[in-house]
Design a protein around this motif. Structure first.
Motif, PDB file in Angstrom:
ATOM      1  N   ASP A  58      -2.119 -30.634  -8.151  1.00 14.85           N
ATOM      2  CA  ASP A  58      -1.275 -30.960  -6.996  1.00 14.85           C
ATOM      3  C   ASP A  58      -0.255 -29.859  -6.784  1.00 14.85           C
ATOM      4  N   THR A  59      -0.431 -29.109  -5.699  1.00 18.96           N
ATOM      5  CA  THR A  59       0.445 -27.969  -5.428  1.00 18.96           C
ATOM      6  C   THR A  59       1.584 -28.303  -4.460  1.00 18.96           C
ATOM      7  N   HIS A  60       1.686 -29.574  -4.068  1.00 16.88           N
ATOM      8  CA  HIS A  60       2.778 -29.978  -3.173  1.00 16.88           C
ATOM      9  C   HIS A  60       3.131 -31.424  -3.483  1.00 16.88           C
ATOM     10  N   PRO A  94       5.774 -28.728  -9.060  1.00 14.73           N
ATOM     11  CA  PRO A  94       6.910 -29.460  -8.497  1.00 14.73           C
ATOM     12  C   PRO A  94       7.444 -28.770  -7.240  1.00 14.73           C
ATOM     13  N   THR A  95       7.795 -29.583  -6.255  1.00 16.16           N
ATOM     14  CA  THR A  95       8.175 -29.047  -4.948  1.00 16.16           C
ATOM     15  C   THR A  95       9.586 -29.476  -4.577  1.00 16.16           C
ATOM     16  N   ALA A  96      10.366 -28.514  -4.105  1.00 14.63           N
ATOM     17  CA  ALA A  96      11.748 -28.762  -3.698  1.00 14.63           C
ATOM     18  C   ALA A  96      11.824 -28.915  -2.189  1.00 14.63           C
ATOM     19  N   VAL A 215      -1.199 -22.905   5.174  1.00 17.55           N
ATOM     20  CA  VAL A 215      -0.425 -23.797   6.039  1.00 17.55           C
ATOM     21  C   VAL A 215      -0.053 -25.044   5.247  1.00 17.55           C
ATOM     22  N   THR A 216       1.209 -25.394   5.288  1.00 23.64           N
ATOM     23  CA  THR A 216       1.722 -26.584   4.612  1.00 23.64           C
ATOM     24  C   THR A 216       1.422 -27.825   5.443  1.00 23.64           C
ATOM     25  N   HIS A 217       0.862 -28.828   4.800  1.00 25.26           N
ATOM     26  CA  HIS A 217       0.427 -30.099   5.408  1.00 25.26           C
ATOM     27  C   HIS A 217       0.077 -29.972   6.901  1.00 25.26           C
ATOM     28  N   VAL A 277      -3.281 -32.371  -0.945  1.00 28.79           N
ATOM     29  CA  VAL A 277      -1.962 -32.503  -1.575  1.00 28.79           C
ATOM     30  C   VAL A 277      -1.447 -33.914  -1.373  1.00 28.79           C
ATOM     31  N   THR A 278      -0.598 -34.356  -2.290  1.00 30.21           N
ATOM     32  CA  THR A 278       0.006 -35.680  -2.134  1.00 30.21           C
ATOM     33  C   THR A 278       1.241 -35.636  -1.246  1.00 30.21           C
TER      34      THR A 278
END
Length: 391
Positions: A58-60, A94-96, A215-217, A277-278
């Motif tokens: 999981d990268t996000h 882990p994502t901030a 591209v993010t989500h 991604v979750t």
């Protein structure tokens, strides 16, 4: 480390499923076999006909188990990571959320402490900074007061103090200074992802040449085709399809984008360019009905219903409550073949952050980061580096 044989399983390889098993020595997959040959090993695990899969990556993800990665403590980070592992994520990034420089640096410092001391947890190859360099028009659940244009003095300080621990950084490429930011990240081996962006094709094409490869989500907090003065302009979504090699994330919880859209993205991009991604927040892996997005002290109150987190006014989603097993389950319900669905949750994420030579698939010479799950993708057992973590 004791030699281990996992037998009587359906082994999910990159392109097919075989009946057999795998042998593990010194934390590495040493053999993959069909049938049920007689092996001598210190530990023999009978999988009882379950699927043997590469562990999910999981990268996000922002949190799980009632904790957020930005809660400000190492213990909260550890709780979130261990919760994700219980649902099959053998590697977690882990994502901030967007924050002040101080908040981001504290997040990174806590991560560094946890990574150095984590035992019996998932691999933690690095962190993902989702923000703060975003478009105000596409802020989504991000705090609009914290988003801003890239500041060289800020991102250089963050990168310097991260000491190579940043895997991904999401940003909007149309912002002033974004191309310089992308190039600087590339020089420091950080992958830039287009996120929370109102970009048009011209921005996306330039971004592709300046360090933005992802591209993010997709479909969440990003522009789509629009008319300006009668003319139509491509947004982030259409540009991602046109840029064939651009990798896209999708939140495959069955809520953020409908099954038909997941199928369309799959048909257009293929499993080699899609990362499941979750985008999970703290309520993932819990039965909570209300929660907080972001840190407990400064986050936003959200409600959990219909299998997703929503802003209090129910006008927008506020991150997902999905775990990695649910992503694969959703992909299967969309008609995506099992090997391809697993690849989008394991090998493609590994490739997207540069660790696919070591993990992400069941192959001789790779880390024994493995899970067992049933026909409904419910995880029953986890192994990280050859060590059984969950029975």
């Amino acid at each position: 480390m004791a030699a281990t044989v996992i037998k009587n399983v359906r082994v999910i390889l990159e392109d097919r499923v075989i009946n057999g098993g795998a042998a593990v020595e010194n934390g590495i997959i040493s053999r993959i076999f069909e049938g049920n040959p007689d092996f001598s090993a210190e530990i023999v695990i009978d999988g009882g006909g379950l699927y043997l899969s590469p562990g999910f990556i999981d990268t996000h993800c922002h949190g799980a188990g009632g904790c957020d990665y930005m809660d400000g403590t190492v213990m909260a980070m550890e709780t979130a990571a261990r919760t994700q592992l219980a649902f099959g994520a053998t590697s977690v990034v882990p994502t901030a959320l967007s924050g002040t420089t101080e908040q981001i640096l504290k997040f990174i410092k806590n991560f560094q402490v946890l990574k150095s001391n984590m035992r019996n947890g998932p691999r933690m190859p690095g962190v993902h900074l989702e923000g703060p360099y975003f478009s105000a028009a596409q802020c989504g659940a991000q705090d609009p007061e914290l988003i801003r244009a890239p500041r060289p003095e800020e991102y250089k300080k963050i990168i310097d103090e991260a000491h190579g621990e940043i895997c991904l950084w999401s940003a909007a490429p149309e912002l002033e200074g974004a191309m310089e930011f992308g190039r600087y990240c590339a020089r420091n081996h950080i992958i830039c992802s287009v996120g929370h962006s109102d970009a048009q094709w011209s921005h996306m094409e330039t971004a592709w040449m300046n360090g933005f490869s992802r591209v993010t989500h997709l479909y969440s907090a990003c522009s789509t085709v629009r008319r300006i003065g009668g003319y139509r302009y491509l947004g982030v979504v259409e540009s991602a399809f046109l840029l064939k090699n651009m990798i896209v994330e999708i939140i495959a919880d069955g809520c953020h984008i409908p099954p038909e859209l997941i199928r369309m993205v799959y048909e257009n991009k293929g499993a080699d360019r899609i990362v499941l991604v979750t985008d999970s927040m703290r309520a993932a892996g819990t039965d909570a009905k209300t929660s907080v997005l972001g840190s407990l002290s400064e986050g936003q109150e959200v409600i959990i219903e219909d299998g997703v987190a929503k802003m209090a006014d129910r006008k927008a989603f506020a991150g997902s409550v999905a775990t990695c097993d649910r992503l694969v389950r959703t992909a299967r319900k969309c008609g995506i073949p099992l090997c391809e669905a697993v690849k989008m949750a394991s090998l493609t994420p590994a490739y997207s952050i540069g660790i696919s030579s070591a993990t992400g698939s069941i192959a001789v010479g790779k880390y024994a980061d493995l899970i067992l799950f049933d026909d409904e993708i419910h995880v029953k057992w986890c192994m990280v580096g050859g060590k059984t973590i969950r029975h």
